[in-house]
Design an enzyme around this catalytic site. Structure first.
Site, short mmCIF file in Angstrom:
data_model
loop_
_atom_site.label_atom_id
_atom_site.label_comp_id
_atom_site.label_asym_id
_atom_site.label_seq_id
_atom_site.Cartn_x
_atom_site.Cartn_y
_atom_site.Cartn_z
N GLU A 120 0.88 -1.17 0.00
CA GLU A 120 0.00 0.00 0.00
C GLU A 120 0.91 1.21 0.00
OE1 GLU A 120 -1.65 3.10 1.03
OE2 GLU A 120 -2.30 2.23 2.94
N CYS A 122 -1.98 8.88 3.07
CA CYS A 122 -1.57 8.47 1.71
C CYS A 122 -2.70 8.70 0.71
CB CYS A 122 -1.07 7.03 1.70
SG CYS A 122 -2.00 5.95 2.76
#
Ligand code: ADP
Length: 501
Positions: free
Chosen positions: A281, A315
């Protein structure tokens, strides 16, 4: 209240434009610091291996710093390759002898207990997260800690139902999972990684980020208290080389990584040709798209929530704003007004909207990007809210009228910096939003359900929020397209990453 923030003698003034009367309404907020009295931090933290606290073999420790005050909070053990080997061996033994033999029902009970213990100590966790990471207490208290507990609750529920999750298929655990997490959501990322791994019958070696190890170490205390068999979860602390030792260890069956795209690529190369299962990720450059028919005030709040709260350290932050031309002036003006009234400062104050940047290094990176924006000739708007003189604080910043090819539109900044572009048609904005190496998330603001469905199928992003932003739930899968990584965390999808199916 610490004097560092200059708030002892000063009372904050909050002001808001009253649009009806077109005058500024102000009211005063006194400092409202969260108490630190109930937390306990040891001056020095060792490694948590095989259910015991062990000294690092090289005898090295590093400091964990409060980024809001630049004060040292504790010393953290620096794990070497030999320590990682010890942790992997403990995880293997626990897997073979204990954890893989327990029924899902029994595993679920332990995971449930961890969730309950996090809830019981929620305030302590929130305060330590804020001290160590710099994020506003409001965020760690209302978002990070409750969500972390919810992840454990959610996966506790799956532990004895794996065959129902994948009907007519045989599922098996993988073995030892090596997990490496970043500094933006330290406890929550640990929960995202550990909870599904345990539910699926794996054991764990987890490494938190070097600037934010404390809540993972406090989680180790909870794991001890929960009675989880020794070696099922091991926490090793250190820098990138400690992470690399986990990735390269031959007896690790699964690597789960959340962090930068650059390190993700290194890890992908390292596991290529091995039998290790991998999920990544990585970074993001997510589009937040405002159509003319959107509820503008809510959208402005959604933009602020998407990029400025949490210092842009998310993020999936909505770091690229696309506004349809007809409402561009209105949205930008309202956004500027809102930005000017955000509180930046003491992360421990309950009124603070934006806390400290996590580290000096990250602070310098953000400043570097703002300089690039200036050098590229973009119009820059920095909010005029006051910032403390000490600590790493960054004002919310807009980069206006920026070109699609600009470095600031293409590269992840990981700070409270928002690029602003306009568009005319749906096709144009889809094309622009997808034109980045990343594909983690997106937001769409419109009154029309049909537009939402059209965009959700065409935006190459793992998550698309409609008329909201940055909402998380353990039931919803999260993950990326393209250079934002692969594999999903959360929900039923999150189980697949930890099973042979
Ligand atoms: P960020 O840029 O968000 O700090 P990084 O990708 O540098 O993200 O770090 C995320 C995590 O990866 C941290 O725990 C860090 O220590 C770890 N890490 C850094 N380099 C490596 C590497 N080469 N191999 C494995 N882990 C690493």
């Amino acid at each position: 209240m610490s004097d560092v923030f200059g708030l002892t003698s000063q009372i904050k003034i909050m002001s808001k434009k009253d649009t009806k009367q077109n005058e500024t309404v102000s009211w005063e907020l006194s400092p409202a610091p969260e108490s630190k009295g109930h937390i306990s931090l040891k001056p020095k933290y060792d490694l948590f291996i095989n259910g015991k606290w062990v000294k690092p073999s090289g005898g090295k420790y590093f400091d964990s710093i409060n980024p809001a005050t630049e004060e040292k909070l504790a010393e953290i053990a620096y794990a070497s390759e030999a320590d990682v080997d010890k942790a992997v061996k403990a995880a293997r033994e626990a897997y073979t002898n204990v954890w893989s033999k327990l029924s899902g029902r029994e595993r679920g009970k332990y995971i449930f207990r961890i969730a309950r213990l996090i809830q019981e100590r929620a305030r302590e966790f929130a305060v330590i997260e804020t001290l160590d990471g710099g994020k506003a207490i409001r965020e760690s208290r209302d978002v990070d800690v409750p969500l972390a507990a919810n992840h454990f609750f959610y996966y506790a529920g799956w532990a004895d139902k794996l065959e129902y999750a994948f009907p007519n298929r045989k599922v098996e655990s993988l073995g030892v999972a090596g997990q490496i997490i970043p500094w933006n959501f330290p406890l929550l990322m640990a929960a995202w990684k550990i909870a599904p791994a345990l539910a699926c019958g794996n054991t764990v070696v987890l490494k938190p980020a070097e600037t934010t190890s404390l809540t993972a170490l406090k989680l180790a205390e909870i794991i001890e208290e929960s009675g989880l068999p020794a070696g099922v979860v091991n926490i090793v602390t250190g820098y990138g080389d400690t992470g690399a030792a986990i990735v390269n260890h031959p007896d690790v069956n699964k690597v789960a990584f959340t962090g930068s795209t650059n390190v993700g690529k290194i890890i992908q190369r390292a596991v290529a040709g091995t039998n290790k299962k991998l999920t990544l990720e990585l970074g993001g450059k997510s589009a937040n798209i405002i159509f003319e028919d959107a509820p503008i005030d809510q959208a402005v709040e959604g933009i602020v929530n998407g990029i400025f709260f949490n210092q842009g350290h998310v993020c999936c932050a909505g770091s690229r704003l696309f506004v349809q031309e007809g409402v561009a002036d209105e949205v930008i003006q309202k956004l500027k007004d809102r930005m000017d009234h955000l509180y930046i400062g003491d992360p421990m104050d309950k009124n603070t909207d934006i806390g400290a940047i996590n580290s000096k290094e990250q602070f310098d990176t953000i400043r570097k990007y703002i300089k690039i924006g200036k050098a590229e000739g973009n119009e820059i708007y920095e909010s005029n809210c006051p910032v403390p003189s000490k600590g790493y604080f960054c004002r919310p910043t807009l980069i206006l009228d920026v070109a699609q090819s600009s470095t600031l539109v293409q590269e992840e900044i990981f700070g409270p910096v928002l690029t602003v572009q306009t568009f005319r048609t749906v096709d144009e904005v889809i094309q622009k939003a997808n034109n980045t190496p990343y594909g983690l998330a997106a937001g769409v603001w419109t009154d029309k359900g049909s537009k939402i469905f059209n965009l959700t199928t065409k935006l190459r992003a793992g998550v698309v929020w409609a008329n909201t932003y940055n909402r998380f739930d353990p039931v919803s899968p999260f993950g990326g397209y393209k250079e934002s990584g692969f594999g999903r965390e959360g929900g039923k999808h999150g189980l697949e990453a930890y099973l042979k199916i």
